[in-house]
Design an enzyme around this catalytic site. Structure first.
Site, mmCIF file in Angstrom:
data_model
loop_
_atom_site.group_PDB
_atom_site.id
_atom_site.type_symbol
_atom_site.label_atom_id
_atom_site.label_comp_id
_atom_site.label_asym_id
_atom_site.label_seq_id
_atom_site.Cartn_x
_atom_site.Cartn_y
_atom_site.Cartn_z
ATOM 1 N N ASP A 1 6.381 0.302 15.321
ATOM 2 C CA ASP A 1 6.449 -1.039 15.902
ATOM 3 C C ASP A 1 7.679 -1.256 16.768
ATOM 4 O O ASP A 1 7.763 -2.231 17.504
ATOM 5 C CB ASP A 1 6.415 -2.091 14.778
ATOM 6 C CG ASP A 1 5.050 -2.134 14.132
ATOM 7 O OD1 ASP A 1 4.064 -1.947 14.860
ATOM 8 O OD2 ASP A 1 4.980 -2.320 12.911
ATOM 9 N N HIS B 1 10.589 2.542 6.774
ATOM 10 C CA HIS B 1 9.189 2.664 6.369
ATOM 11 C C HIS B 1 9.133 3.072 4.908
ATOM 12 O O HIS B 1 9.975 3.844 4.452
ATOM 13 C CB HIS B 1 8.457 3.701 7.229
ATOM 14 C CG HIS B 1 6.981 3.549 7.165
ATOM 15 N ND1 HIS B 1 6.220 4.148 6.195
ATOM 16 C CD2 HIS B 1 6.133 2.812 7.929
ATOM 17 C CE1 HIS B 1 4.965 3.804 6.366
ATOM 18 N NE2 HIS B 1 4.880 2.986 7.403
HETATM 19 N N1 CMC Z 1 16.936 -3.315 8.064
HETATM 20 C C1 CMC Z 1 17.967 -3.308 7.191
HETATM 21 N N2 CMC Z 1 17.916 -2.765 5.953
HETATM 22 C C2 CMC Z 1 16.751 -2.225 5.580
HETATM 23 C C3 CMC Z 1 15.634 -2.208 6.424
HETATM 24 C C4 CMC Z 1 15.748 -2.771 7.709
HETATM 25 N N3 CMC Z 1 14.724 -2.775 8.563
HETATM 26 N N4 CMC Z 1 14.602 -1.606 5.790
HETATM 27 C C5 CMC Z 1 15.061 -1.274 4.589
HETATM 28 N N5 CMC Z 1 16.350 -1.626 4.457
HETATM 29 C C6 CMC Z 1 17.237 -1.359 3.315
HETATM 30 C C7 CMC Z 1 16.958 -2.293 2.136
HETATM 31 O O1 CMC Z 1 17.745 -3.444 2.205
HETATM 32 C C8 CMC Z 1 17.300 -1.402 0.982
HETATM 33 O O2 CMC Z 1 18.716 -1.345 0.888
HETATM 34 P P1 CMC Z 1 19.428 -1.178 -0.562
HETATM 35 O O3 CMC Z 1 18.978 0.174 -1.071
HETATM 36 O O4 CMC Z 1 20.887 -1.242 -0.267
HETATM 37 O O5 CMC Z 1 18.945 -2.319 -1.399
HETATM 38 C C9 CMC Z 1 16.839 -0.008 1.424
HETATM 39 O O6 CMC Z 1 16.924 -0.040 2.854
HETATM 40 C C10 CMC Z 1 15.423 0.325 1.004
HETATM 41 O O7 CMC Z 1 14.575 -0.721 1.451
HETATM 42 P P2 CMC Z 1 13.316 -1.245 0.664
HETATM 43 O O8 CMC Z 1 13.082 -2.659 1.063
HETATM 44 O O9 CMC Z 1 13.465 -0.940 -0.796
HETATM 45 O O10 CMC Z 1 12.206 -0.285 1.244
HETATM 46 P P3 CMC Z 1 10.672 -0.563 1.250
HETATM 47 O O11 CMC Z 1 10.036 0.769 1.240
HETATM 48 O O12 CMC Z 1 10.281 -1.526 0.193
HETATM 49 O O13 CMC Z 1 10.461 -1.296 2.667
HETATM 50 C C11 CMC Z 1 9.850 -1.784 4.877
HETATM 51 C C12 CMC Z 1 9.847 -0.719 3.778
HETATM 52 C C13 CMC Z 1 9.041 -1.259 6.070
HETATM 53 C C14 CMC Z 1 9.197 -3.055 4.347
HETATM 54 C C15 CMC Z 1 11.306 -2.088 5.296
HETATM 55 O O14 CMC Z 1 11.907 -0.910 5.782
HETATM 56 C C16 CMC Z 1 11.385 -3.202 6.320
HETATM 57 O O15 CMC Z 1 11.396 -4.378 5.946
HETATM 58 N N6 CMC Z 1 11.459 -2.849 7.652
HETATM 59 C C17 CMC Z 1 11.439 -3.871 8.680
HETATM 60 C C18 CMC Z 1 10.005 -4.320 8.937
HETATM 61 C C19 CMC Z 1 9.208 -3.292 9.682
HETATM 62 O O16 CMC Z 1 9.623 -2.742 10.692
HETATM 63 N N7 CMC Z 1 7.974 -3.058 9.201
HETATM 64 C C20 CMC Z 1 7.003 -2.191 9.885
HETATM 65 C C21 CMC Z 1 6.649 -0.981 9.112
HETATM 66 S S1 CMC Z 1 5.747 0.178 10.145
HETATM 67 C C22 CMC Z 1 4.225 -0.622 10.418
HETATM 68 C C23 CMC Z 1 3.344 -0.506 9.258
HETATM 69 O O17 CMC Z 1 2.962 0.622 8.926
HETATM 70 O O18 CMC Z 1 3.022 -1.545 8.647
#
Ligand code: CMC
Length: 463
Positions: free
Chosen positions: A398, A340
């Site tokens: 989720d 998240h």
């Molecule tokens: N699986 C694998 N790696 C992940 C994941 C994941 N679900 N989420 C983040 N990472 C890794 C990402 O690759 C990055 O790694 P590195 O530092 O080595 O490059 C690190 O963790 C930080 O990720 P980020 O993409 O910079 O983080 P963000 O804050 O931009 O993304 C997120 C947040 C929710 C989009 C992401 O965690 C994600 O894609 N999760 C899966 C989708 C999901 O479950 N979304 C629902 C969120 S809760 C409902 C809502 O409130 O909308």
């Protein structure tokens, strides 16, 4: 010139509305404004230092007010708005490090166990929990708006039978703007409240209609003798020839899902609603913008993506393969339902959802659900894996909601629709709030331009 005096439109629509008129007092008091705690000084070589006020809200980190920077010829760069507060708000507070989520100051776990969704709607929109009489009046008003115009039914016929219900919902919610446009004065607090009531009342009807249309069954009209969640289950699963007996445990679980999804501060879809609303657009069209933004798998679409992922993994022995893919930077695959942007210890909604998940599965005597086996094992492995631990990637709301909805018999393609239904009150509360805040302005971010410098157009023969 003769001046005509028309009765207020609201008085025509519903004379009894005056009884419940909403006090438009947001941000009118000094105590609603953040306090200034000092200045940050920005030193740019060769320039005079720039003093930037530091602001402090009721809770949460201090915020550097950069509004003056633009006038000095600088923009700030912050893709994904990771370090940017786009507005002031009194609705929801999140402390991602401590796993705290408050609606109007109340912890989410208390709201989930001690109130119901309609009380939470009242709270989010009006700022306080209703007393008995206020609740009865509010529920009654919502119930009187559950029907949609019969012309909406013909709109559905225009969609392909196999359309994704989110595509249909996005279209029909936006179409509400065509039904309620001329009567909409966004500067009138009573009309804004009526909009919120209409949306809360009609979204379950539209959501259920999207589903019924996709399976080729006739639409089932709302039954106002039922409570909010029961009525939604009735519209989803009853048919004109067969009643649907609502299981109260399931209805309560669904109501809790609605509460947990009702608002979440300035997330992508709420920010989309605010950005669309900042131009003065029709609120129903703004809600359609929110639905579009919610659909993606990184946001509200994650519940659908998560269940599909659990089904795709299929058995516990295949988990290591998917964990390896999630870690592989050359593979776009992510573990849906994990991670998240804001929560870095745990998602407080996920804790409530996890308990609800077990309650539902016990009630339905489901012990051999393959998706649940995979989810339980995946949770264990990921919570002990250094990749996930070091990046603070925990199960989010989720991760569990999909398992519950699946057990209830809701088809996977409807998961995000249910999220949208529940989040509508959050969207419209934020939209309403922004109309009352003095600092609200047209949303208009800037950019770092990295394209070609200015050049001349050559005649086609010379290109
Ligand atoms: N699986 C694998 N790696 C992940 C994941 C994941 N679900 N989420 C983040 N990472 C890794 C990402 O690759 C990055 O790694 P590195 O530092 O080595 O490059 C690190 O963790 C930080 O990720 P980020 O993409 O910079 O983080 P963000 O804050 O931009 O993304 C997120 C947040 C929710 C989009 C992401 O965690 C994600 O894609 N999760 C899966 C989708 C999901 O479950 N979304 C629902 C969120 S809760 C409902 C809502 O409130 O909308």
């Amino acid at each position: 010139m003769v001046k005509f005096s028309f009765p207020s439109l609201l008085d025509i629509v519903n004379p009894r509305l005056n009884q419940f008129r909403f006090q438009d007092t947001y941000m009118s008091n000094q105590e609603d404004l953040p306090t200034q705690t000092g200045y940050a000084v920005l030193n740019i070589p060769g320039k005079d230092p720039i003093k930037l006020p530091i602001l402090k809200g009721t809770m949460g980190p201090e915020v550097i007010d950069i509004r003056e920077l633009g006038k000095k010829g600088y923009f700030t760069y912050d893709p994904g708005f990771v370090s940017t507060a786009s507005c002031m708000s009194r609705i929801t507070f999140i402390d991602g490090n401590k796993g705290i989520l408050l609606y109007r100051g109340y912890p989410i776990d208390q709201l989930a166990t001690k109130t119901n969704y309609l009380q939470v709607c009242y709270l989010l929109f009006k700022g306080e929990l209703p007393d008995k009489a206020q609740y009865a009046a509010f529920e009654n008003r919502v119930k009187r708006h559950t029907l949609v115009h019969t012309q909406m039914e013909s709109l559905f016929q225009a969609f392909r039978r196999d359309s994704h219900p989110m595509a249909v919902l996005c279209g029909v919610a936006g179409a509400l703007s065509a039904f309620y446009h001329d009567s909409m004065d966004i500067y009138d607090p009573q009309l804004r409240e009526l909009t919120a009531i209409r949306l809360v009342a009609k979204m379950p009807t539209l959501a259920a209609m999207s589903y019924k249309y996709s399976i080729g069954q006739p639409f089932v009209y709302p039954d106002n003798s039922m409570n909010y969640a029961e009525n939604f289950l009735h519209m989803m699963f009853a048919t004109p020839c067969e009643k649907y007996k609502v299981n109260p445990v399931i209805a309560k679980a669904l109501d809790r899902i609605f509460i947990l999804h009702a608002d979440h501060e300035q997330n992508a879809s709420t920010s989309s609603v605010r950005l669309a609303g900042s131009s003065g657009a029709n609120p129903y069209a703004c809600i359609a913008a929110g639905i579009a933004s919610l659909w993606g798998p990184m946001h509200g679409g994650a519940n659908e993506a998560c269940l599909r992922m659990l089904q795709q993994i299929g058995s516990v022995d295949r988990i290591p393969e998917y964990i390896a893919r999630a870690k592989d930077k050359n593979d776009p695959f992510r573990l849906f339902g994990f991670g998240h942007r804001v929560y870095k210890t745990f998602d407080p909604r996920a804790l409530v959802m996890r308990d609800t998940c077990h309650e539902v599965l016990d009630e339905l005597h489901i012990t051999d659900n393959p998706a649940l086996h995979v989810a339980t094992e995946l949770e264990k492995i990921a919570l002990n894996d250094d990749y996930f631990v070091s990046r603070h990637l925990y199960p989010n709301v989720d991760f569990y909601s999909g398992i519950i909805l699946n057990a209830i018999g809701i088809p996977t393609s409807m998961f995000t629709v249910i999220f949208a239904l529940a989040r509508t009150i959050g969207w419209i509360s934020h939209w309403n709030e922004m109309q009352t805040i003095k600092d609200s302005r047209l949303g208009r971010p800037r950019q770092i331009y990295t394209g070609r410098e200015m050049r001349n157009v050559k005649a086609m023969s010379r290109r």
